[in-house]
Design a protein around this motif. Structure first.
Motif, PDB file in Angstrom:
ATOM      1  N   THR A  10      -0.990  -1.448  -1.110  1.00 56.03           N
ATOM      2  CA  THR A  10       0.591  -1.313  -1.753  1.00 56.03           C
ATOM      3  C   THR A  10       1.180  -0.046  -0.701  1.00 56.03           C
ATOM      4  N   ALA A  11       2.476  -0.327  -0.273  1.00 59.91           N
ATOM      5  CA  ALA A  11       3.334   0.646   0.623  1.00 59.91           C
ATOM      6  C   ALA A  11       4.384   0.617  -0.130  1.00 59.91           C
ATOM      7  N   PHE A  12       4.736   1.995  -0.049  1.00 56.49           N
ATOM      8  CA  PHE A  12       6.182   2.332  -0.332  1.00 56.49           C
ATOM      9  C   PHE A  12       6.874   2.532   1.012  1.00 56.49           C
ATOM     10  N   VAL A  13       8.167   1.898   1.121  1.00 57.23           N
ATOM     11  CA  VAL A  13       8.883   1.788   2.189  1.00 57.23           C
ATOM     12  C   VAL A  13      10.251   2.601   1.822  1.00 57.23           C
ATOM     13  N   PHE A  14      10.900   3.440   2.485  1.00 59.70           N
ATOM     14  CA  PHE A  14      11.950   4.179   2.172  1.00 59.70           C
ATOM     15  C   PHE A  14      12.885   4.001   3.534  1.00 59.70           C
ATOM     16  N   ALA A  27      13.564   6.389  -7.718  1.00 58.29           N
ATOM     17  CA  ALA A  27      12.834   5.076  -8.150  1.00 58.29           C
ATOM     18  C   ALA A  27      11.219   5.469  -7.650  1.00 58.29           C
ATOM     19  N   LEU A  28      11.352   6.467  -6.764  1.00 55.70           N
ATOM     20  CA  LEU A  28       9.838   7.054  -6.480  1.00 55.70           C
ATOM     21  C   LEU A  28       9.164   7.612  -7.681  1.00 55.70           C
ATOM     22  N   LYS A  29      10.191   8.595  -8.411  1.00 49.70           N
ATOM     23  CA  LYS A  29       9.590   9.323  -9.718  1.00 49.70           C
ATOM     24  C   LYS A  29       9.444   8.387 -10.622  1.00 49.70           C
ATOM     25  N   ALA A  30      10.080   7.260 -11.025  1.00 47.53           N
ATOM     26  CA  ALA A  30       9.602   6.248 -11.914  1.00 47.53           C
ATOM     27  C   ALA A  30       8.136   5.636 -11.580  1.00 47.53           C
ATOM     28  N   LEU A  31       8.138   5.260 -10.162  1.00 43.76           N
ATOM     29  CA  LEU A  31       6.760   4.831 -10.014  1.00 43.76           C
ATOM     30  C   LEU A  31       5.621   5.794 -10.135  1.00 43.76           C
ATOM     31  N   VAL A  32       5.646   6.972  -9.837  1.00 44.33           N
ATOM     32  CA  VAL A  32       4.741   8.020 -10.260  1.00 44.33           C
ATOM     33  C   VAL A  32       4.530   8.293 -11.481  1.00 44.33           C
ATOM     34  N   GLU A  33       5.638   8.194 -12.457  1.00 41.70           N
ATOM     35  CA  GLU A  33       5.370   8.262 -13.766  1.00 41.70           C
ATOM     36  C   GLU A  33       4.736   7.057 -14.549  1.00 41.70           C
ATOM     37  N   GLN A  34       4.610   5.859 -13.872  1.00 39.64           N
ATOM     38  CA  GLN A  34       4.131   4.890 -14.184  1.00 39.64           C
ATOM     39  C   GLN A  34       2.891   4.870 -13.611  1.00 39.64           C
ATOM     40  N   LYS A  35       2.344   5.798 -12.947  1.00 39.39           N
ATOM     41  CA  LYS A  35       0.961   5.975 -12.235  1.00 39.39           C
ATOM     42  C   LYS A  35       0.682   4.952 -11.279  1.00 39.39           C
ATOM     43  N   ILE A  36       1.616   4.366 -10.525  1.00 39.34           N
ATOM     44  CA  ILE A  36       1.381   3.423  -9.673  1.00 39.34           C
ATOM     45  C   ILE A  36       1.337   4.167  -8.404  1.00 39.34           C
ATOM     46  N   GLN A  37       0.070   3.900  -7.848  1.00 41.25           N
ATOM     47  CA  GLN A  37      -0.613   4.539  -6.474  1.00 41.25           C
ATOM     48  C   GLN A  37      -0.086   3.609  -5.155  1.00 41.25           C
ATOM     49  N   THR A  38      -0.042   4.332  -4.038  1.00 39.35           N
ATOM     50  CA  THR A  38       0.211   3.582  -2.790  1.00 39.35           C
ATOM     51  C   THR A  38      -1.000   3.935  -1.946  1.00 39.35           C
ATOM     52  N   ASP A  39      -1.019   2.937  -0.797  1.00 37.14           N
ATOM     53  CA  ASP A  39      -2.212   3.130   0.202  1.00 37.14           C
ATOM     54  C   ASP A  39      -1.343   3.615   1.442  1.00 37.14           C
TER      55      ASP A  39
END
Length: 67
Positions: A10-14, A27-39
């Motif tokens: 998983t990658a987050f690209v900004f 959007a990143l805050k929402a991902l963190v709140e959902q405990k979605i992690q990135t590599d």
């Protein structure tokens, strides 16, 4: 030759663009709140600042994002 792993990554690209950074941060805050992690995190311009902030503090502990 190294074998490829079948594990998905998983990658987050900004991207850049001053005001777009505010949207990306939310959007990143929402991902963190959902405990979605990135590599991997990547970004350009303001996105690179967001990426660096996330890489340094992936829990957002102590960071306030005003909705």
């Amino acid at each position: 030759m190294k074998e490829r792993s079948n594990n998905p990554k998983t990658a987050f690209v900004f991207s850049g663009g001053a005001s777009l950074g505010a949207v990306e941060l939310g959007a990143l805050k929402a991902l963190v709140e959902q405990k979605i992690q990135t590599d991997l995190v990547l970004g350009t311009l303001v996105g690179s600042l967001i990426s660096a902030m996330y890489a340094y503090n992936p829990t957002f502990e102590g960071v306030e994002v005003i909705d």
